[in-house]
Design an enzyme around this catalytic site. Sequence first.
Site, PDB file in Angstrom:
ATOM      1  N   ARG A 104       0.933  -1.001  -0.140  1.00 24.54           N
ATOM      2  CA  ARG A 104       0.081   0.080  -0.055  1.00 24.54           C
ATOM      3  C   ARG A 104       0.911   1.259   0.045  1.00 24.54           C
ATOM      4  O   ARG A 104       1.827   1.369   0.823  1.00 24.54           O
ATOM      5  CB  ARG A 104      -0.848   0.049   1.154  1.00 24.54           C
ATOM      6  CG  ARG A 104      -2.011  -0.937   1.084  1.00 24.54           C
ATOM      7  CD  ARG A 104      -3.173  -0.783   1.997  1.00 24.54           C
ATOM      8  NE  ARG A 104      -4.383  -1.381   1.767  1.00 24.54           N
ATOM      9  CZ  ARG A 104      -5.163  -0.839   1.061  1.00 24.54           C
ATOM     10  NH1 ARG A 104      -5.266   0.233   0.571  1.00 24.54           N
ATOM     11  NH2 ARG A 104      -6.204  -1.574   1.073  1.00 24.54           N
ATOM     12  N   THR A 108      -1.214   7.626  -0.631  1.00 23.99           N
ATOM     13  CA  THR A 108      -2.578   7.381  -1.059  1.00 23.99           C
ATOM     14  C   THR A 108      -3.579   6.446  -0.683  1.00 23.99           C
ATOM     15  O   THR A 108      -4.556   6.342  -0.684  1.00 23.99           O
ATOM     16  CB  THR A 108      -2.488   7.151  -2.483  1.00 23.99           C
ATOM     17  OG1 THR A 108      -1.875   5.966  -2.834  1.00 23.99           O
ATOM     18  CG2 THR A 108      -1.548   8.302  -3.382  1.00 23.99           C
ATOM     19  N   ASP A 200       5.917 -11.954  12.483  1.00 22.17           N
ATOM     20  CA  ASP A 200       5.674 -11.717  11.134  1.00 22.17           C
ATOM     21  C   ASP A 200       6.031 -13.173  10.483  1.00 22.17           C
ATOM     22  O   ASP A 200       7.059 -13.594  10.622  1.00 22.17           O
ATOM     23  CB  ASP A 200       6.825 -10.659  10.985  1.00 22.17           C
ATOM     24  CG  ASP A 200       6.765 -10.602   9.457  1.00 22.17           C
ATOM     25  OD1 ASP A 200       7.014 -11.322   8.364  1.00 22.17           O
ATOM     26  OD2 ASP A 200       6.440  -9.209   8.977  1.00 22.17           O
ATOM     27  N   ASP A 203       9.033 -12.993   7.918  1.00 24.92           N
ATOM     28  CA  ASP A 203      10.374 -13.197   8.689  1.00 24.92           C
ATOM     29  C   ASP A 203      10.434 -14.642   9.040  1.00 24.92           C
ATOM     30  O   ASP A 203      11.880 -14.974   9.083  1.00 24.92           O
ATOM     31  CB  ASP A 203      10.522 -12.186   9.777  1.00 24.92           C
ATOM     32  CG  ASP A 203      10.371 -10.712   9.417  1.00 24.92           C
ATOM     33  OD1 ASP A 203      10.978 -10.509   8.085  1.00 24.92           O
ATOM     34  OD2 ASP A 203      10.312  -9.799   9.843  1.00 24.92           O
TER      35      ASP A 203
END
Length: 209
Positions: A104, A108, A200, A203
């Site tokens: 993303r 914006t 994560d 990771d």
Amino acid sequence: MSRLHIVNHPLIQHKLTIMREKKTKSKDFRILLREISLLMGYEVTRDLPTTERVIETPLQQMTGYTIKGKKLAIVPILRAGLGMVDGLLDLLPVAKVGHIGLYRDEETHKPVYYYSKFPADIDQRTIILTDPMLATGGSASDAINLLKEKGCTNIRLMCLVAAPQGVQKMQHDHPDVDIFTAALDERLNEQDYILPGLGDAGDRIFGTK
């Protein structure tokens, strides 16, 4: 409304518990993720239609069943979704594999697709979209938007751990897409990590930080 399937087989829950432990090494994490993905694949493909087929056993003729003309595609969201592909391919070796890479834009807040590659007939296939963590649901929703732009109409999302917020977003944005997960966790923290979660996933799969 799309259905939420929590695949809570004892073997899956056992392996997921080991994956959650922070002391589990990347090598073991990858192996367990592959094994869970294979086991979850049974549920994701449970409703595939079959057709009768007459065969000869070593002893006599009989009528068996085979998958009825269903074309399948596995589409991981890069990068963590890659960790679920091999387990599904062990179960579905004839499936084609596509890839979606996105992030993303911080200004914006719109999705930026930095990589995508699909089989030529992706719109004719049943899609299993893979991403271990369904946190906010933003990446999964954006990936499904791209698949629908390509003409895909039969999509299933397969993840390892989901947060209620991600499930709600998916069901709002894509009520036609069923969600398969091994666990529905409590919530997201301030950084949008799933709690209790497993950290994560990317990771932990690849040994990066």
